[in-house]
Write a protein that holds these residues in place. Structure first.
Motif, PDB file in Angstrom:
ATOM      1  N   ALA A 138      45.089 -18.043  34.633  1.00 15.55           N
ATOM      2  CA  ALA A 138      46.369 -18.307  34.255  1.00 15.55           C
ATOM      3  C   ALA A 138      46.520 -19.746  33.718  1.00 15.55           C
ATOM      4  CB  ALA A 138      47.075 -18.072  35.411  1.00 15.55           C
ATOM      5  N   GLU A 139      45.933 -20.742  34.331  1.00 11.91           N
ATOM      6  CA  GLU A 139      45.913 -22.061  34.229  1.00 11.91           C
ATOM      7  C   GLU A 139      44.827 -22.775  33.531  1.00 11.91           C
ATOM      8  OE1 GLU A 139      48.831 -23.848  33.926  1.00 11.91           O
ATOM      9  OE2 GLU A 139      50.091 -22.108  34.829  1.00 11.91           O
ATOM     10  N   PRO A 140      44.478 -22.930  32.556  1.00 13.96           N
ATOM     11  CA  PRO A 140      43.311 -23.381  32.015  1.00 13.96           C
ATOM     12  C   PRO A 140      43.320 -25.172  32.301  1.00 13.96           C
ATOM     13  CG  PRO A 140      44.115 -22.461  30.125  1.00 13.96           C
ATOM     14  CD  PRO A 140      45.214 -22.399  31.290  1.00 13.96           C
ATOM     15  N   VAL A 141      41.951 -25.531  32.976  1.00 11.42           N
ATOM     16  CA  VAL A 141      41.792 -26.814  33.461  1.00 11.42           C
ATOM     17  C   VAL A 141      41.794 -28.033  32.223  1.00 11.42           C
ATOM     18  CG1 VAL A 141      40.635 -28.519  34.766  1.00 11.42           C
ATOM     19  CG2 VAL A 141      40.416 -25.838  35.296  1.00 11.42           C
ATOM     20  N   ARG A 142      42.792 -28.456  31.943  1.00 11.09           N
ATOM     21  CA  ARG A 142      43.324 -29.511  31.044  1.00 11.09           C
ATOM     22  C   ARG A 142      43.353 -30.813  31.788  1.00 11.09           C
ATOM     23  NH1 ARG A 142      46.802 -25.222  29.186  1.00 11.09           N
ATOM     24  NH2 ARG A 142      45.893 -24.470  27.105  1.00 11.09           N
ATOM     25  N   ASP A 143      44.048 -30.908  32.821  1.00  4.73           N
ATOM     26  CA  ASP A 143      44.090 -32.090  33.565  1.00  4.73           C
ATOM     27  C   ASP A 143      43.400 -31.629  35.120  1.00  4.73           C
ATOM     28  OD1 ASP A 143      45.286 -34.249  35.643  1.00  4.73           O
ATOM     29  OD2 ASP A 143      45.532 -35.093  33.776  1.00  4.73           O
ATOM     30  N   GLY A 144      42.368 -32.443  35.688  1.00  5.21           N
ATOM     31  CA  GLY A 144      41.861 -31.869  36.692  1.00  5.21           C
ATOM     32  C   GLY A 144      42.681 -32.101  37.879  1.00  5.21           C
ATOM     33  N   ASP A 145      43.520 -33.336  38.047  1.00  3.03           N
ATOM     34  CA  ASP A 145      44.351 -33.459  39.255  1.00  3.03           C
ATOM     35  C   ASP A 145      45.392 -32.740  39.265  1.00  3.03           C
ATOM     36  OD1 ASP A 145      42.428 -35.553  39.691  1.00  3.03           O
ATOM     37  OD2 ASP A 145      43.596 -37.130  39.023  1.00  3.03           O
ATOM     38  N   GLU A 146      46.252 -32.463  38.148  1.00  4.45           N
ATOM     39  CA  GLU A 146      47.183 -31.524  37.995  1.00  4.45           C
ATOM     40  C   GLU A 146      46.773 -30.164  38.597  1.00  4.45           C
ATOM     41  OE1 GLU A 146      49.278 -31.811  34.443  1.00  4.45           O
ATOM     42  OE2 GLU A 146      49.746 -33.696  34.460  1.00  4.45           O
ATOM     43  N   TRP A 147      45.799 -29.731  37.942  1.00  5.61           N
ATOM     44  CA  TRP A 147      45.361 -28.400  38.233  1.00  5.61           C
ATOM     45  C   TRP A 147      44.914 -28.059  39.923  1.00  5.61           C
ATOM     46  CZ3 TRP A 147      41.416 -25.297  40.094  1.00  5.61           C
ATOM     47  CH2 TRP A 147      41.486 -23.970  39.734  1.00  5.61           C
ATOM     48  N   LEU A 148      44.338 -29.253  40.372  1.00  5.28           N
ATOM     49  CA  LEU A 148      43.961 -29.209  41.890  1.00  5.28           C
ATOM     50  C   LEU A 148      45.103 -29.356  42.648  1.00  5.28           C
ATOM     51  CD1 LEU A 148      40.754 -31.196  42.081  1.00  5.28           C
ATOM     52  CD2 LEU A 148      41.108 -28.842  42.624  1.00  5.28           C
ATOM     53  N   ALA A 149      46.129 -29.788  42.022  1.00  4.64           N
ATOM     54  CA  ALA A 149      47.529 -29.879  42.812  1.00  4.64           C
ATOM     55  C   ALA A 149      48.231 -28.607  42.777  1.00  4.64           C
ATOM     56  CB  ALA A 149      48.531 -31.059  42.172  1.00  4.64           C
ATOM     57  N   LYS A 150      47.929 -27.842  41.906  1.00  4.02           N
ATOM     58  CA  LYS A 150      48.657 -26.627  41.848  1.00  4.02           C
ATOM     59  C   LYS A 150      47.837 -25.520  42.715  1.00  4.02           C
ATOM     60  CE  LYS A 150      50.173 -26.815  37.045  1.00  4.02           C
ATOM     61  NZ  LYS A 150      50.049 -26.211  35.817  1.00  4.02           N
ATOM     62  N   LEU A 151      46.437 -25.891  42.783  1.00  7.95           N
ATOM     63  CA  LEU A 151      45.828 -24.965  43.800  1.00  7.95           C
ATOM     64  C   LEU A 151      46.143 -25.437  45.122  1.00  7.95           C
ATOM     65  CD1 LEU A 151      43.373 -22.936  44.370  1.00  7.95           C
ATOM     66  CD2 LEU A 151      41.678 -24.906  43.893  1.00  7.95           C
ATOM     67  N   MET A 152      46.487 -26.603  45.496  1.00  8.70           N
ATOM     68  CA  MET A 152      46.850 -27.159  47.030  1.00  8.70           C
ATOM     69  C   MET A 152      48.030 -26.442  47.189  1.00  8.70           C
ATOM     70  SD  MET A 152      45.309 -29.456  48.932  1.00  8.70           S
ATOM     71  CE  MET A 152      44.597 -30.712  48.045  1.00  8.70           C
ATOM     72  N   ARG A 153      48.743 -26.174  46.372  1.00 13.22           N
ATOM     73  CA  ARG A 153      50.221 -25.447  46.811  1.00 13.22           C
ATOM     74  C   ARG A 153      49.881 -23.963  47.289  1.00 13.22           C
ATOM     75  NH1 ARG A 153      52.381 -29.032  42.651  1.00 13.22           N
ATOM     76  NH2 ARG A 153      52.217 -27.515  41.319  1.00 13.22           N
ATOM     77  N   LYS A 154      48.672 -23.334  46.562  1.00 12.99           N
ATOM     78  CA  LYS A 154      48.496 -22.133  46.846  1.00 12.99           C
ATOM     79  C   LYS A 154      47.436 -22.074  48.090  1.00 12.99           C
ATOM     80  CE  LYS A 154      48.956 -20.099  41.964  1.00 12.99           C
ATOM     81  NZ  LYS A 154      49.863 -19.123  42.368  1.00 12.99           N
ATOM     82  N   ASN A 155      46.418 -22.647  48.072  1.00 14.55           N
ATOM     83  CA  ASN A 155      45.614 -22.593  49.348  1.00 14.55           C
ATOM     84  C   ASN A 155      44.851 -23.951  49.440  1.00 14.55           C
ATOM     85  OD1 ASN A 155      43.384 -21.879  51.030  1.00 14.55           O
ATOM     86  ND2 ASN A 155      42.920 -19.922  49.860  1.00 14.55           N
ATOM     87  N   SER A 156      45.340 -24.665  50.406  1.00 11.06           N
ATOM     88  CA  SER A 156      45.081 -26.019  50.729  1.00 11.06           C
ATOM     89  C   SER A 156      43.585 -26.052  51.193  1.00 11.06           C
ATOM     90  CB  SER A 156      45.776 -26.520  51.784  1.00 11.06           C
ATOM     91  OG  SER A 156      45.759 -26.002  53.029  1.00 11.06           O
ATOM     92  N   LEU A 157      43.026 -25.218  52.000  1.00 10.89           N
ATOM     93  CA  LEU A 157      41.472 -25.109  52.314  1.00 10.89           C
ATOM     94  C   LEU A 157      40.881 -25.058  51.039  1.00 10.89           C
ATOM     95  CD1 LEU A 157      41.792 -23.259  55.621  1.00 10.89           C
ATOM     96  CD2 LEU A 157      41.727 -25.629  55.362  1.00 10.89           C
ATOM     97  N   LEU A 158      41.047 -23.935  50.059  1.00 13.87           N
ATOM     98  CA  LEU A 158      40.196 -23.862  49.157  1.00 13.87           C
ATOM     99  C   LEU A 158      40.260 -25.109  48.030  1.00 13.87           C
ATOM    100  CD1 LEU A 158      38.459 -21.815  47.556  1.00 13.87           C
ATOM    101  CD2 LEU A 158      40.290 -20.855  46.366  1.00 13.87           C
ATOM    102  N   ALA A 159      41.396 -25.652  48.136  1.00 10.35           N
ATOM    103  CA  ALA A 159      41.457 -27.059  46.984  1.00 10.35           C
ATOM    104  C   ALA A 159      40.608 -28.060  47.782  1.00 10.35           C
ATOM    105  CB  ALA A 159      42.976 -27.498  47.137  1.00 10.35           C
TER     106      ALA A 159
END
Length: 242
Positions: A138-159
């Motif tokens: 759904a979200e291609p990795v264009r900016d690594g930090d922003e993408w990981l911030a979105k993953l952190m809101r979904k699943n913090s342990l996975l991030a």
């Protein structure tokens, strides 16, 4: 008849006689000898001679000339500060590398979750696999930090797992020497390829211009020869009719 001695032999004899008389004198009666540095510095050579002190010649070591190292300093090219929004090219490259490392870490974690290349049904943690793969689609990795911030809101342990893998890959697994070698090699090959392409296209256009000019000249010569042939035929026809 006695032949006169050369002047240098006479001087040598006088010098030997003076040395013999000096050896025959007792040690107390011998003239004092002092180095030039001790006497000449305080009294001078003339004052030392007046004081009855014989000045000994000291061999002063020659001072070697200092060798200056010539450093060839290559002046770096000036890069305007507004070229990349006020940051250096190295910082820009580091930002791109961080995004690349983020994408690589996501792929590594996905492979770990699915296990030995199997699909989502055989994953060790199917929920995390679906979360990570779904966000990546759904979200291609264009900016690594922003993408990981979105993953952190979904699943913090996975991030956090992706963060750790990204850091480990950056510090231990990425081949920076190979990156430099490939960048230099590809740059040289790309420059040569572009220059060859430009040279071949320029040479081809020059040949096309030569061919077109030669064809035009051939056409003009053909037209002029046809006109002259028609004129000769007309003159021949007129003579036959008369």
């Amino acid at each position: 008849l006695t032949h006169p001695q050369p002047p240098y032999q006479h001087q040598q004899q006088q010098h030997r006689q003076q040395e013999q008389r000096h050896r025959q004198l007792p040690s107390a009666a011998r003239p004092k000898t002092a180095p030039v540095s001790a006497v000449g510095g305080a009294l001078g050579t003339a004052a030392a001679a007046e004081a009855g002190v014989r000045v000994a010649k000291c061999a002063v070591p020659r001072r070697r000339p200092e060798r200056r190292l010539k450093l060839s300093v290559h002046a770096k090219q000036y890069v305007p500060s507004d070229g990349f929004g006020g940051i250096s090219p190295e910082r820009k490259a580091a930002n791109h590398l961080r995004t690349l490392f983020t994408f690589v870490a996501v792929k590594i974690v996905l492979a770990q979750l699915e296990g030995s290349g199997r699909g989502a049904l055989g994953a060790y943690n199917q929920t995390d696999y679906e979360t990570l793969s779904g966000l990546l689609q759904a979200e291609p990795v264009r900016d690594g930090d922003e993408w990981l911030a979105k993953l952190m809101r979904k699943n913090s342990l996975l991030a956090v797992r992706v963060l750790e893998v990204r850091e480990a890959y950056c510090e231990e697994d990425f081949e920076y020497e190979q990156l430099e070698r490939l960048a230099r090699k590809d740059m040289r090959e790309a420059n040569v390829r572009l220059m060859r392409s430009f040279a071949s296209s320029s040479f081809g256009s020059a040949l096309a211009d030569v061919d077109s000019s030669s064809s035009e000249s051939d056409g003009e010569r053909g037209a002029s020869s046809g006109t002259s042939r028609d004129a000769r035929d007309a003159r021949g026809g007129g003579g036959g009719g008369g």
